[in-house]
Design an enzyme around this catalytic site. Structure first.
Site, PDB file in Angstrom:
ATOM      1  N   ARG A  57      -6.860   7.120  -4.970  1.00 47.80           N
ATOM      2  CA  ARG A  57      -6.488   8.533  -4.985  1.00 47.80           C
ATOM      3  C   ARG A  57      -6.786   9.166  -6.340  1.00 47.80           C
ATOM      4  O   ARG A  57      -7.356  10.269  -6.416  1.00 47.80           O
ATOM      5  CB  ARG A  57      -5.009   8.675  -4.639  1.00 47.80           C
ATOM      6  CG  ARG A  57      -4.656   8.166  -3.263  1.00 47.80           C
ATOM      7  CD  ARG A  57      -3.160   7.973  -3.078  1.00 47.80           C
ATOM      8  NE  ARG A  57      -2.429   9.220  -3.241  1.00 47.80           N
ATOM      9  CZ  ARG A  57      -1.108   9.305  -3.254  1.00 47.80           C
ATOM     10  NH1 ARG A  57      -0.365   8.205  -3.132  1.00 47.80           N
ATOM     11  NH2 ARG A  57      -0.514  10.475  -3.395  1.00 47.80           N
ATOM     12  N   THR A  77      -0.319   5.850   3.082  1.00 42.61           N
ATOM     13  CA  THR A  77      -1.544   5.165   3.502  1.00 42.61           C
ATOM     14  C   THR A  77      -1.273   4.326   4.739  1.00 42.61           C
ATOM     15  O   THR A  77      -0.215   3.721   4.867  1.00 42.61           O
ATOM     16  CB  THR A  77      -2.058   4.250   2.370  1.00 42.61           C
ATOM     17  OG1 THR A  77      -2.276   5.044   1.196  1.00 42.61           O
ATOM     18  CG2 THR A  77      -3.354   3.560   2.749  1.00 42.61           C
ATOM     19  N   ILE A  84       0.875  -1.168   0.000  1.00 39.24           N
ATOM     20  CA  ILE A  84       0.000   0.000   0.000  1.00 39.24           C
ATOM     21  C   ILE A  84       0.918   1.225   0.000  1.00 39.24           C
ATOM     22  O   ILE A  84       2.085   1.135   0.374  1.00 39.24           O
ATOM     23  CB  ILE A  84      -0.990   0.036   1.185  1.00 39.24           C
ATOM     24  CG1 ILE A  84      -0.252   0.040   2.525  1.00 39.24           C
ATOM     25  CG2 ILE A  84      -1.954  -1.142   1.116  1.00 39.24           C
ATOM     26  CD1 ILE A  84      -1.192   0.158   3.729  1.00 39.24           C
ATOM     27  N   ASP A  85       0.405   2.359  -0.438  1.00 38.25           N
ATOM     28  CA  ASP A  85       1.235   3.549  -0.572  1.00 38.25           C
ATOM     29  C   ASP A  85       1.889   3.921   0.757  1.00 38.25           C
ATOM     30  O   ASP A  85       1.337   3.681   1.834  1.00 38.25           O
ATOM     31  CB  ASP A  85       0.401   4.734  -1.064  1.00 38.25           C
ATOM     32  CG  ASP A  85      -0.070   4.562  -2.498  1.00 38.25           C
ATOM     33  OD1 ASP A  85       0.484   3.695  -3.205  1.00 38.25           O
ATOM     34  OD2 ASP A  85      -0.991   5.295  -2.916  1.00 38.25           O
ATOM     35  N   ASN A  86       3.047   4.561   0.662  1.00 36.00           N
ATOM     36  CA  ASN A  86       3.734   5.003   1.876  1.00 36.00           C
ATOM     37  C   ASN A  86       2.867   5.915   2.735  1.00 36.00           C
ATOM     38  O   ASN A  86       2.929   5.868   3.967  1.00 36.00           O
ATOM     39  CB  ASN A  86       5.023   5.757   1.501  1.00 36.00           C
ATOM     40  CG  ASN A  86       6.042   4.869   0.815  1.00 36.00           C
ATOM     41  OD1 ASN A  86       5.944   3.646   0.843  1.00 36.00           O
ATOM     42  ND2 ASN A  86       7.022   5.480   0.174  1.00 36.00           N
TER      43      ASN A  86
END
Length: 487
Positions: free
Chosen positions: A393, A276, A272-274
């Site tokens: 996003r 998030t 998952i994104d940094n």
């Protein structure tokens, strides 16, 4: 050190997982290095965390010369002259509170020897610092220098031709049986004493991306579940699950491994994104890592997200098509464009909630992006049906509802609010027609410039729930707990 025009290509690489160094080892070695500095009675000419940004900006001019260690240094972004005095070097720890400008050095070895010795001399860096970079996974090699881009200078082209001349390559036993393409693949250097022969290409990330939040977190309190096969972690925002190209040390997998005092490093099963927070599954074994990857491919893993949007999002199925471009920002279109990737999510519910107050935003590193209406925000529960990078996003931003704190996508939405029709892939009233594919690509590139930079810490997004069934039809379901904006 030699400097030439920046080479704006990044070769493909393959990561090699290594057991990370411990924090204690890193800190203890700093003492011995300070003693080494006193013995030498000098300050090194290259410090990773020099705060003199004006000096860095002045060193963007480009020249070409030979260096003192019979190597050619092809410098991307910034170089630091040896004569410049810097603050005393204290290794890669303690971690700086902010990331400085990146510095990537591209080198071609002219005389074989240990990689640590070569980089130390070529870049005038402290040996312990180079050792730390190797531990961080920030040094890569290829047996043969990759082909430079079309923007390369005559000197760069000349160097490339010299080291890839068939007569030169024929004498190198290390590349026998390999095609040129195979020999140009990059791999991570994993040991400080690795031998690099003449003609080897090296890429050194002198200032790797750092994750200071890793040292602020009580990692044991973030563990949701521990089983024989896997660990479920409530990932904090501002951290990386499995690392970046230049930093495989400051990762959730490593810090969770230490918190649980495991002898074998945990393995990343998904990302998952940094920026998030939320549920992440880390495998204890390679076998279970493969099992979980298979479940993801077969779409047997269900992920629910909570998103804090700046505007209302109607419940229902949302479909877009994402431009197949590796770099962010990710551009999506409601209309099918040949070659673009399907993105689907389902908004299960959307409810009005208070916009987080200034204290909560500051506590969680949320950037103030001047959204025009901060009376309310909207918490959306989302079932992610396809798992594209930045999907939630990008899709919500395309609907005019960017996530709170999303410094990459919210600026573009604000720009479009002020100038409707700015988005070249918008449908409806402001849909644009293009005479050629090249015209559309040019407009998309211009639209991408309206986006901002990746958030520093958090955004309004949590991977709130993850679930799957095992081969015996046993249900596995885990919750992350309350998101940051409700605490």
């Amino acid at each position: 050190m030699a400097m030439v025009s920046s080479l704006l290509w990044i070769p493909n690489y393959r990561g090699i997982v290594v057991v990370p160094v411990t924090i204690l080892r890193t800190l203890s070695a700093a003492t011995s290095h300070r003693h080494y500095n006193r013995q030498k009675n000098k300050r090194f000419g290259c410090s990773n965390w020099d705060s003199d940004l004006n000096f860095y900006q002045k060193n963007c001019s480009r020249t070409f010369a030979s260096d003192s260690v019979a190597s050619i240094a092809i410098t991307s972004n910034l170089s630091t002259p040896i004569s410049k005095c810097h603050v005393e070097y204290n290794r890669l720890l303690p971690c700086p509170t902010e990331n400085f400008l990146p510095r990537i050095e591209h080198l071609v070895v002219k005389e074989g020897g240990p990689v640590l010795d070569f980089i130390t001399k070529a870049l005038d860096l402290p040996p312990l610092y180079v050792a730390d970079l190797i531990d961080f996974g920030a040094v890569f090699y290829a047996l043969v220098c990759p082909k430079p881009p079309s923007t390369a200078t005559p000197e760069e082209i000349k160097l490339f031709k010299q080291v890839t001349d068939p007569l030169v390559l024929k004498k190198r036993h290390s590349i026998k049986g390999k095609t040129l393409r195979e020999a140009q693949k990059t791999f991570r250097i994993t040991h400080i004493d690795e031998f690099v022969e003449a003609g080897t290409y090296l890429r050194v990330h002198v200032r790797p991306k750092r994750f200071p939040r890793c040292y602020e977190i009580d990692w044991k309190s973030r563990i949701i579940a521990v089983t024989e096969s896997y660990v479920v972690l409530n990932k904090p925002a501002g951290t990386s699950v499995g690392g970046t190209t230049d930093n495989i040390e400051e990762t959730c997998a490593n810090f969770a491994t230490r918190a649980l005092k495991l002898t074998t490093p945990l393995k990343t099963t998904h990302q998952i994104d940094n920026c998030t927070e939320g549920c992440v599954v880390l495998a204890k074994t390679k076998d279970y890592c493969s099992v979980f990857h298979r479940k993801i491919r077969e779409k047997k893993v269900k992920k629910l997200y909570l998103a804090l949007a700046a505007a209302y999002v109607p419940p229902g199925l949302m479909t877009h098509y994402m431009r197949p471009f590796r770099m962010a920002p990710k551009i999506v279109s409601q209309e099918l464009i040949p070659g673009w990737n399907l993105c689907q999510l389902e908004v299960l519910e959307c409810r009005k909630v208070p916009w987080p107050n200034a204290w909560i935003e500051e506590e969680n590193g949320i950037q103030d992006l001047n959204w025009p209406n901060k009376d309310f925000a909207f918490e959306c529960k989302i079932n992610l049906l396809t798992g594209r990078t930045h999907q939630i996003r990008a899709q919500l931003a395309a609907c005019g509802a960017p996530l709170v704190g999303d410094s990459m996508y919210m600026p573009a939405v604000i720009s479009e609010l002020a100038n409707p029709g700015l988005n070249p892939v918008r449908n409806g009233k402001y849909k644009k027609e293009f005479e050629s594919e090249a015209d559309r690509e040019s407009a998309i590139e211009e639209w991408a410039t309206k986006h901002g930079k990746e958030p520093g810490v958090s955004i309004g997004l949590q991977a709130s729930q993850i679930s799957w069934d095992d081969d015996e039809d046993q249900r596995h379901l885990y919750q992350a707990g309350p998101p940051w904006w409700t605490q």
